[in-house]
Design an enzyme around this catalytic site. Structure first.
Site, PDB file in Angstrom:
ATOM      1  N   CYS A 113       2.762  10.230  -6.476  1.00  0.00           N
ATOM      2  CA  CYS A 113       2.638   8.761  -6.492  1.00  0.00           C
ATOM      3  C   CYS A 113       1.974   8.245  -7.759  1.00  0.00           C
ATOM      4  O   CYS A 113       2.146   7.093  -8.131  1.00  0.00           O
ATOM      5  CB  CYS A 113       1.877   8.293  -5.259  1.00  0.00           C
ATOM      6  N   GLN A 170       4.021   2.840  -1.104  1.00  0.00           N
ATOM      7  CA  GLN A 170       4.358   4.000  -1.927  1.00  0.00           C
ATOM      8  C   GLN A 170       5.515   4.784  -1.305  1.00  0.00           C
ATOM      9  O   GLN A 170       6.423   5.254  -1.987  1.00  0.00           O
ATOM     10  CB  GLN A 170       3.119   4.904  -2.059  1.00  0.00           C
ATOM     11  N   ASP A 188      -0.509  15.000  -4.514  1.00  0.00           N
ATOM     12  CA  ASP A 188      -1.299  13.829  -4.915  1.00  0.00           C
ATOM     13  C   ASP A 188      -2.667  14.361  -5.335  1.00  0.00           C
ATOM     14  O   ASP A 188      -2.994  15.537  -5.093  1.00  0.00           O
ATOM     15  CB  ASP A 188      -1.410  12.854  -3.727  1.00  0.00           C
ATOM     16  N   HIS A 246      -0.698   4.379   2.832  1.00  0.00           N
ATOM     17  CA  HIS A 246      -0.149   3.743   1.631  1.00  0.00           C
ATOM     18  C   HIS A 246       1.362   3.531   1.846  1.00  0.00           C
ATOM     19  O   HIS A 246       2.195   4.175   1.211  1.00  0.00           O
ATOM     20  CB  HIS A 246      -0.401   4.643   0.412  1.00  0.00           C
ATOM     21  N   ARG A 251       8.824   1.416  -7.283  1.00  0.00           N
ATOM     22  CA  ARG A 251       7.795   0.571  -6.639  1.00  0.00           C
ATOM     23  C   ARG A 251       8.195  -0.902  -6.784  1.00  0.00           C
ATOM     24  O   ARG A 251       8.031  -1.695  -5.872  1.00  0.00           O
ATOM     25  CB  ARG A 251       6.410   0.786  -7.285  1.00  0.00           C
ATOM     26  N   ARG A 257      -5.582  -4.222  -1.038  1.00  0.00           N
ATOM     27  CA  ARG A 257      -5.931  -2.806  -1.233  1.00  0.00           C
ATOM     28  C   ARG A 257      -7.396  -2.675  -0.861  1.00  0.00           C
ATOM     29  O   ARG A 257      -8.271  -3.282  -1.489  1.00  0.00           O
ATOM     30  CB  ARG A 257      -5.688  -2.382  -2.676  1.00  0.00           C
TER      31      ARG A 257
HETATM   32  N1   CP Z   1       0.680   4.867  -6.775  1.00  0.00           N
HETATM   33  C1   CP Z   1      -0.120   3.795  -6.803  1.00  0.00           C
HETATM   34  O1   CP Z   1      -0.345   3.106  -5.810  1.00  0.00           O
HETATM   35  O2   CP Z   1      -0.646   3.538  -8.034  1.00  0.00           O
HETATM   36  P1   CP Z   1      -1.802   2.504  -8.354  1.00  0.00           P
HETATM   37  O3   CP Z   1      -3.071   3.029  -7.769  1.00  0.00           O
HETATM   38  O4   CP Z   1      -1.850   2.468  -9.854  1.00  0.00           O
HETATM   39  O5   CP Z   1      -1.453   1.165  -7.765  1.00  0.00           O
HETATM   40  N1  NVA Z   2      -4.523   9.081  -2.666  1.00  0.00           N
HETATM   41  C1  NVA Z   2      -4.744   8.233  -3.804  1.00  0.00           C
HETATM   42  C2  NVA Z   2      -3.528   7.417  -4.069  1.00  0.00           C
HETATM   43  C3  NVA Z   2      -3.629   6.499  -5.257  1.00  0.00           C
HETATM   44  C4  NVA Z   2      -2.405   5.664  -5.440  1.00  0.00           C
HETATM   45  C5  NVA Z   2      -5.958   7.366  -3.567  1.00  0.00           C
HETATM   46  O1  NVA Z   2      -6.150   6.882  -2.429  1.00  0.00           O
HETATM   47  O2  NVA Z   2      -6.724   7.165  -4.494  1.00  0.00           O
END
Ligand code: CP
Ligand code: NVA
Length: 304
Positions: free
Chosen positions: A262, A136, A223, A133, A290, A106
């Protein structure tokens, strides 16, 4: 099923058939887990997980998934790695490849994932970058399939920020023949190249009117307005109140329209509690899925 691609950095690496197969495999894994427990098809395999940003769902679902498949996951905060002291991404990739069978990362910059993937001899999975992502979206389309028994031909309305999750959802729509209508304020549209590329496979509509987007939609998705990489509080003014998913907006869709997010959510900003906690919301199935989609993906990428 084994995938043709070594890595999953964006959904564009999948064929439509592979995308649908991953979702069907995830549904099978969910049933198997509930009936008799998971088979240990990844016994003795390890997954290295690098997190430059916080995570709850991605981290716990990958870790639990590896455990259920008979392997284990190693959680690495990038701050605690030699990466933070200047060790190169290339050398990190080479090192982790000698210990583990797969890497999840990440990251902020998507390009870092490409570098990791280039120098790792094991698969690299995008656990979220500033632009995509993909994991997701596998869970989201699984949730859609569970609810409607099909995906192709449905209409998804995205309301809010045209962000990383939105970009990946557009790829998901293109892979599955789903129609997408995306309502964002001006200047917050999804990635232009993703839209142009995906328009070759399905209908992708951009609008600044959430009511236009949700008309006849089977799925309404939003989101946060402030993603981890986009925390400027001034952004909020551009979204509220127009781009909030609230009961009035949901009523303009269909009776059986589902609401997705998400998570994490900022209640009373992008969505009201009445919607996210209401009967049309499927967010907790999305959360659970997930786990099942990570397991299908890991099984499809890691060599036996
Ligand atoms: N939706 C998602 O990726 O959640 P987290 O940021 O908690 O991993
Ligand atoms: N769009 C959000 C998604 C988190 C899972 C972010 O990037 O923070």
């Amino acid at each position: 099923m084994k995938l043709k691609t070594k890595d999953l950095l964006t959904l564009a690496e999948l064929t439509p058939k592979e995308f649908v197969c991953l979702i069907d495999d995830s549904i099978k894994l969910k049933k198997e887990l509930k009936k008799s427990g998971s088979k240990h098809v990844l016994k003795n395999k390890t997954l290295a997980m690098i997190f430059q940003k916080p995570s709850t769902r991605t981290r716990v679902s990958f870790e639990t998934g590896m455990y259920q498949l008979g392997g284990c996951a190693i959680n690495l905060s990038s701050n605690d790695m030699q990466l933070s002291r200047g060790e190169s991404v290339e050398d990190t990739a080479r090192t982790l490849s000698r210990y583990s069978n797969c890497i999840v990362a990440r990251v902020y910059e998507h390009e870092l994932l490409a570098k990791l993937a280039e120098h790792a001899t094991v698969p690299v999975i995008n656990g979220l970058s500033d632009t995509f992502h993909p994991c997701q979206i596998l869970a989201d389309f699984m949730t859609i399939k569970e609810n409607f028994g099909k995906i192709k031909g449905l209409k998804i309305a995205w309301v809010g920020d045209g962000n990383n999750v939105c970009n990946s959802m557009i790829y998901g729509a293109a892979l599955s023949g789903t129609i997408m209508s995306i309502a964002t304020p001006k200047g917050f549209e999804p990635d232009k190249n993703v839209v142009t590329e995906s328009k070759k496979s399905t209908k992708i509509e951009l609008t600044t009117d959430p009511f236009v987007a949700v008309k006849n939609a089977d799925v309404v998705v939003t989101d946060t307005y402030s993603s981890i990489h986009n925390k400027n509080p001034k952004r909020m003014k551009k979204f509220l109140p127009k781009f909030q998913v609230n009961p009035e907006l949901m009523k303009s869709a269909k009776k059986n329209t589902i609401f997705m997010h998400c998570l994490p959510a900022k209640r009373e900003q992008e969505v009201t509690s009445s919607v996210i906690d209401g009967p049309q919301s499927v967010v907790w199935d999305e959360v659970e899925n997930r786990l099942h989609t990570q397991k299908a993906l890991l099984t499809a990428l890691i060599q036996a």
